[in-house]
Design a protein around this motif. Sequence first.
Motif, PDB file in Angstrom:
ATOM      1  N   LEU A   1       0.804  -1.215   0.000  1.00  0.00           N
ATOM      2  CA  LEU A   1       0.000   0.000   0.000  1.00  0.00           C
ATOM      3  C   LEU A   1       0.839   1.268   0.000  1.00  0.00           C
ATOM      4  N   ASP A   2       2.033   1.190   0.577  1.00  0.00           N
ATOM      5  CA  ASP A   2       2.870   2.385   0.700  1.00  0.00           C
ATOM      6  C   ASP A   2       3.841   2.443  -0.465  1.00  0.00           C
ATOM      7  N   SER A   3       3.711   3.459  -1.307  1.00  0.00           N
ATOM      8  CA  SER A   3       4.637   3.575  -2.432  1.00  0.00           C
ATOM      9  C   SER A   3       5.970   4.181  -1.976  1.00  0.00           C
ATOM     10  N   GLN A   4       5.910   4.974  -0.925  1.00  0.00           N
ATOM     11  CA  GLN A   4       7.126   5.592  -0.404  1.00  0.00           C
ATOM     12  C   GLN A   4       7.024   5.724   1.105  1.00  0.00           C
ATOM     13  N   VAL A   5       8.134   5.398   1.785  1.00  0.00           N
ATOM     14  CA  VAL A   5       8.183   5.537   3.242  1.00  0.00           C
ATOM     15  C   VAL A   5       9.417   6.350   3.600  1.00  0.00           C
ATOM     16  N   PRO A   6       9.231   7.603   4.007  1.00  0.00           N
ATOM     17  CA  PRO A   6      10.365   8.410   4.478  1.00  0.00           C
ATOM     18  C   PRO A   6      10.590   8.146   5.956  1.00  0.00           C
ATOM     19  N   VAL A   7      11.864   8.054   6.352  1.00  0.00           N
ATOM     20  CA  VAL A   7      12.164   7.770   7.757  1.00  0.00           C
ATOM     21  C   VAL A   7      13.531   8.366   8.074  1.00  0.00           C
ATOM     22  N   PHE A   8      13.716   8.769   9.317  1.00  0.00           N
ATOM     23  CA  PHE A   8      15.009   9.299   9.724  1.00  0.00           C
ATOM     24  C   PHE A   8      15.942   8.157  10.105  1.00  0.00           C
ATOM     25  N   GLU A   9      17.224   8.407   9.905  1.00  0.00           N
ATOM     26  CA  GLU A   9      18.242   7.426  10.259  1.00  0.00           C
ATOM     27  C   GLU A   9      18.115   7.027  11.726  1.00  0.00           C
ATOM     28  N   GLU A  10      18.302   5.753  11.994  1.00  0.00           N
ATOM     29  CA  GLU A  10      18.228   5.122  13.308  1.00  0.00           C
ATOM     30  C   GLU A  10      16.801   4.942  13.830  1.00  0.00           C
ATOM     31  N   ALA A  11      15.815   5.357  13.086  1.00  0.00           N
ATOM     32  CA  ALA A  11      14.422   5.123  13.471  1.00  0.00           C
ATOM     33  C   ALA A  11      13.997   3.729  13.011  1.00  0.00           C
ATOM     34  N   PRO A  12      12.948   3.167  13.638  1.00  0.00           N
ATOM     35  CA  PRO A  12      12.419   1.872  13.164  1.00  0.00           C
ATOM     36  C   PRO A  12      11.544   2.075  11.933  1.00  0.00           C
ATOM     37  N   VAL A  13      11.377   0.985  11.169  1.00  0.00           N
ATOM     38  CA  VAL A  13      10.542   1.084   9.977  1.00  0.00           C
ATOM     39  C   VAL A  13       9.792  -0.226   9.770  1.00  0.00           C
ATOM     40  N   GLU A  14       8.608  -0.115   9.196  1.00  0.00           N
ATOM     41  CA  GLU A  14       7.837  -1.287   8.786  1.00  0.00           C
ATOM     42  C   GLU A  14       7.321  -1.042   7.374  1.00  0.00           C
ATOM     43  N   LEU A  15       7.595  -1.960   6.485  1.00  0.00           N
ATOM     44  CA  LEU A  15       7.066  -1.916   5.119  1.00  0.00           C
ATOM     45  C   LEU A  15       6.001  -3.008   5.019  1.00  0.00           C
ATOM     46  N   ARG A  16       4.818  -2.601   4.608  1.00  0.00           N
ATOM     47  CA  ARG A  16       3.698  -3.533   4.661  1.00  0.00           C
ATOM     48  C   ARG A  16       3.519  -4.313   3.359  1.00  0.00           C
ATOM     49  N   CYS A  17       3.130  -5.577   3.518  1.00  0.00           N
ATOM     50  CA  CYS A  17       2.862  -6.445   2.375  1.00  0.00           C
ATOM     51  C   CYS A  17       1.695  -7.353   2.726  1.00  0.00           C
ATOM     52  N   ASN A  18       0.671  -7.349   1.904  1.00  0.00           N
ATOM     53  CA  ASN A  18      -0.437  -8.282   2.038  1.00  0.00           C
ATOM     54  C   ASN A  18      -0.582  -9.049   0.742  1.00  0.00           C
ATOM     55  N   TYR A  19      -0.980 -10.297   0.847  1.00  0.00           N
ATOM     56  CA  TYR A  19      -1.119 -11.113  -0.352  1.00  0.00           C
ATOM     57  C   TYR A  19      -2.500 -11.766  -0.378  1.00  0.00           C
ATOM     58  N   SER A  20      -2.845 -12.214  -1.564  1.00  0.00           N
ATOM     59  CA  SER A  20      -4.096 -12.926  -1.746  1.00  0.00           C
ATOM     60  C   SER A  20      -3.791 -14.193  -2.549  1.00  0.00           C
ATOM     61  N   SER A  21      -4.282 -15.329  -2.065  1.00  0.00           N
ATOM     62  CA  SER A  21      -4.040 -16.571  -2.775  1.00  0.00           C
ATOM     63  C   SER A  21      -5.036 -17.620  -2.325  1.00  0.00           C
ATOM     64  N   SER A  22      -5.430 -18.480  -3.264  1.00  0.00           N
ATOM     65  CA  SER A  22      -6.341 -19.574  -2.924  1.00  0.00           C
ATOM     66  C   SER A  22      -5.574 -20.845  -2.566  1.00  0.00           C
ATOM     67  N   VAL A  23      -4.233 -20.789  -2.720  1.00  0.00           N
ATOM     68  CA  VAL A  23      -3.403 -21.946  -2.393  1.00  0.00           C
ATOM     69  C   VAL A  23      -2.297 -21.486  -1.447  1.00  0.00           C
TER      70      VAL A  23
END
Lengths: 115, 115
Positions: free
Chosen positions: B7-29
């Motif tokens: 969902l996030d095309s860009q995530v700006p963050v300062f050095e030494e800060a924590p970060v989370e990049l999100r990923c969701n998937y869809s699958s029937s298997v």
Amino acid sequence: DVKVTQSSRYLVKRTGEKVFLECVQDMDHENMFWYRQDPGLGLRLIYFSYDVKMKEKGDIPEGYSVSREKKERFSLILESASTNQTSMYLCASSGRTGGQLYEQYFGPGTRLTVT
Amino acid sequence: AQSVTQLDSQVPVFEEAPVELRCNYSSSVSVYLFWYVQYPNQGLQLLLKYLSGSTLVESINGFEAEFNKSQTSFHLRKPSVHISDTAEYFCAVTERGGATNKLIFGTGTLLAVQP
């Protein structure tokens, strides 16, 4: 180290020209892939090959063809280049066994501009 | 068929800060999940992968991702980022046990680390 090389880093072609993009891998991998990468669209699969002379269409095969005459080489062909084929083209390869199962190794990419 | 959403095309963050990049998937298997990183002017490199076993996987440079089957997510985290982590990050999925290990990629998240 696995090496995937692509014949050119940058390429400029004219509309209507036939364009060949070459990819070579040195790890005896069975599978090879061609993607195009566009901002905001991520990577989209054009064609892939799971063996010599075998190929399957990916998600966006229109306007492209491929050739795999030798295991280590996979070529992408633009039969008649158009401006909407201006993009970054990435080649990848992967094996089917062992600890590297499902890991794809990528080349550095070819940035193609069609004018 | 599978799909991946970043969902996030860009995530700006300062050095030494924590970060989370999100990923969701869809699958029937059942699926395998991957994070790839692309540094400027380079091809993609595998950062980490989930195939089986522990749902928390780690990379050699301090990133980790957790497979959450109930939420169909595979978010990437790092407790303290460096300038050198600036890159585009792609989440990808492939069908477990698939014959050709085709990857489906998300649209990518640009991590921009500022001093």
